[in-house]
Scaffold this active site. Structure first.
Site, PDB file in Angstrom:
ATOM      1  N   CYS A  48       0.824  -1.210   0.000  1.00 16.97           N
ATOM      2  CA  CYS A  48       0.000   0.000   0.000  1.00 16.97           C
ATOM      3  C   CYS A  48       0.857   1.258   0.000  1.00 16.97           C
ATOM      4  CB  CYS A  48      -0.935   0.005   1.200  1.00 16.97           C
ATOM      5  SG  CYS A  48      -0.096  -0.096   2.792  1.00 16.97           S
ATOM      6  N   GLU A 111       8.196  -2.089  10.995  1.00 16.13           N
ATOM      7  CA  GLU A 111       6.983  -2.905  10.879  1.00 16.13           C
ATOM      8  C   GLU A 111       7.308  -4.238  10.202  1.00 16.13           C
ATOM      9  OE1 GLU A 111       5.104  -3.596   7.994  1.00 16.13           O
ATOM     10  OE2 GLU A 111       6.100  -2.379   6.489  1.00 16.13           O
ATOM     11  N   ASP A 112       6.561  -5.269  10.594  1.00 13.11           N
ATOM     12  CA  ASP A 112       6.901  -6.636  10.205  1.00 13.11           C
ATOM     13  C   ASP A 112       6.329  -7.064   8.857  1.00 13.11           C
ATOM     14  OD1 ASP A 112       8.333  -7.152  12.554  1.00 13.11           O
ATOM     15  OD2 ASP A 112       6.501  -7.636  13.648  1.00 13.11           O
ATOM     16  N   GLY A 188      -9.142 -10.706   5.902  1.00 19.49           N
ATOM     17  CA  GLY A 188      -7.912 -11.302   5.388  1.00 19.49           C
ATOM     18  C   GLY A 188      -6.761 -11.183   6.365  1.00 19.49           C
TER      19      GLY A 188
END
Length: 433
Positions: A48, A111-112, A188
């Site tokens: 994104c 962030e992972d 999801g």
């Protein structure tokens, strides 16, 4: 290796949305890239917040062609992306890839989710048979480096997902979310991350709305909530305190009119909206409605506090990336030395055998054992002479100037070769910058 990309660091949210909204499959983009002369393999990382192409590029590769492909993929006018695209080559390309996989280039540092997204990019290219040895090795190394950066520094504990960052943003503005209820749109993988983050924030109940209510129910059951269809969203907006957009839908799931109608029935109770989708699930115009606190990726990037990630953790992760880039690049240069060393040894072996054959013809009266002893002695001498140059070539190849040395040695022992050991000509791609 060459990188061409666009991300949250170089482009506004609406432009990134255009890239996400395109109906052209990434598979087609990868096929188009590798159909261009000079690009032998490609991996596309699409999230994104970014679209990046990692390509194995020959010296004659046209950067303009690659730029035009990305622009057409987004259904934009020629030149619309020019000021937002960035490029990296050779070591800089490897450094960028490793930093991306480590979360050092993310909206929320550390962030992972980016690790899985990078792996998805590699898996897609491998399934299409459009990857290559260098790219495979680079991406696999990047995944290892990303895990190492998180595990060996405070980045793993400090870096948090976008969901946690968004909720933290709310809490800094309105206080604790403990005891409140939430609605998550989607069921999801992103929705799963959101539900986990909401539970950690202390919310009493989390409902889910999805195109398939049964799927929503399964995930909602883990958070003492219920699953609903998308048609139930207008009613749920009048009841919950927090709504999170986390589905990959390409159109608006919640138009501004739906939010406005819900606010009219809430009797002044505020609504906290966290839209993590790209494009937006919830109309961003809702931010102007009284009582609505609206947070999206753009706002997190501009106003977030970085989740208190310590500078020391970031520096430590950057140092890991720098060392790994050095090792990886040295390994590539060393691999480039192998065919040259092989050619050098083959040339020496051919000369040795030719001279031994000539000697055997001239001294045809010596016995076989004497001939064998002479042959062994000559070969030992040649091996000893070649040993130090071989060691030195490997040392030079691994150095930062290794490509220059390999060029010179290649001309000596592999004249006329295409020069696969040479780095890409920067003049061929500088038009992208």
């Amino acid at each position: 290796m060459l990188v061409l990309g666009i991300s949250h660091a170089t482009a506004p949210l609406d432009l990134l949305e255009r890239l996400s909204e395109t109906e052209r499959p990434l598979d087609d983009l990868i096929r188009d890239i590798t159909a261009v002369d000079g690009f032998d393999a490609a991996v596309v990382v699409s999230t994104c917040n970014r679209l990046e192409i990692y390509a194995e590029a020959r010296p004659d590769a046209s950067g303009d062609a690659l730029r035009e492909l990305v622009t057409r993929h987004a259904d934009l006018e020629p030149g619309a992306l020019d000021s937002h695209l960035y490029t990296h080559q050779a070591d800089d390309a490897v450094r960028h890839l490793f930093a991306v996989a480590s979360g050092l280039d993310s909206v929320v540092v550390g962030e992972d989710q980016i690790l899985g997204q990078v792996k998805q990019g590699l898996d897609r290219s491998q399934q299409l048979e459009r990857s290559g040895k260098v790219l495979d090795r680079a991406v696999q190394t990047a995944l290892r480096v990303g895990r190492r950066a998180r595990n060996e520094t405070g980045l793993n504990e400090a870096g948090r997902s976008l969901a946690t960052a968004g909720l933290g943003f709310f809490e800094r503005q309105v206080g604790s979310l403990t005891g409140r209820t939430a609605l998550v749109i989607g069921a999801g993988s992103m929705a799963g991350v959101v539900v986990a983050a909401l539970r950690r924030s202390g919310l009493s109940r989390v409902h889910l709305a999805n195109r398939t209510p049964e799927k929503a129910q399964r995930l909602a059951a883990t958070a003492d909530g219920d699953g609903f269809g998308l048609d139930d969203i207008p009613r749920l907006l009048t009841e919950v305190d927090v709504v999170v957009g986390a589905t990959a839908a390409t159109g608006r799931v919640v138009p501004v009119g739906t939010v406005e109608a819900a606010m009219a029935e809430r009797a002044g109770r505020p609504l906290f909206v966290l839209d993590l989708a790209m494009p937006h699930n919830i109309a961003p115009e809702a931010a102007a409605l009284p009582g609505v606190t609206f947070v999206d990726l753009q706002r997190i990037a501009e106003e977030g506090e970085g989740d208190e990630i310590s500078a020391a953790s970031v520096v430590a992760a950057q140092e890991i990336v720098a060392k790994e880039v050095g090792s990886f690049s040295a390994g590539l240069r060393l691999a480039g030395a192998t065919p040259i060393l092989t050619a050098m040894r083959n040339a020496a072996a051919e000369a040795t055998e030719a001279e031994l054959s000539r000697l055997a013809r001239r001294l045809n009266d010596i016995d076989e054992s004497t001939h064998q002893e002479i042959s062994r002695s000559v070969r030992r001498i040649v091996d000893k002479i070649l040993h130090q140059p071989t060691v030195r070539v490997r040392e030079l190849a691994a150095s930062s100037d290794g490509a220059r040395y390999l060029d010179a040695l290649g001309e000596l022992f592999v004249p006329g070769a295409p020069g696969a050991h040479r780095p890409p000509d920067k003049t061929k791609v500088e038009a992208i910058a």
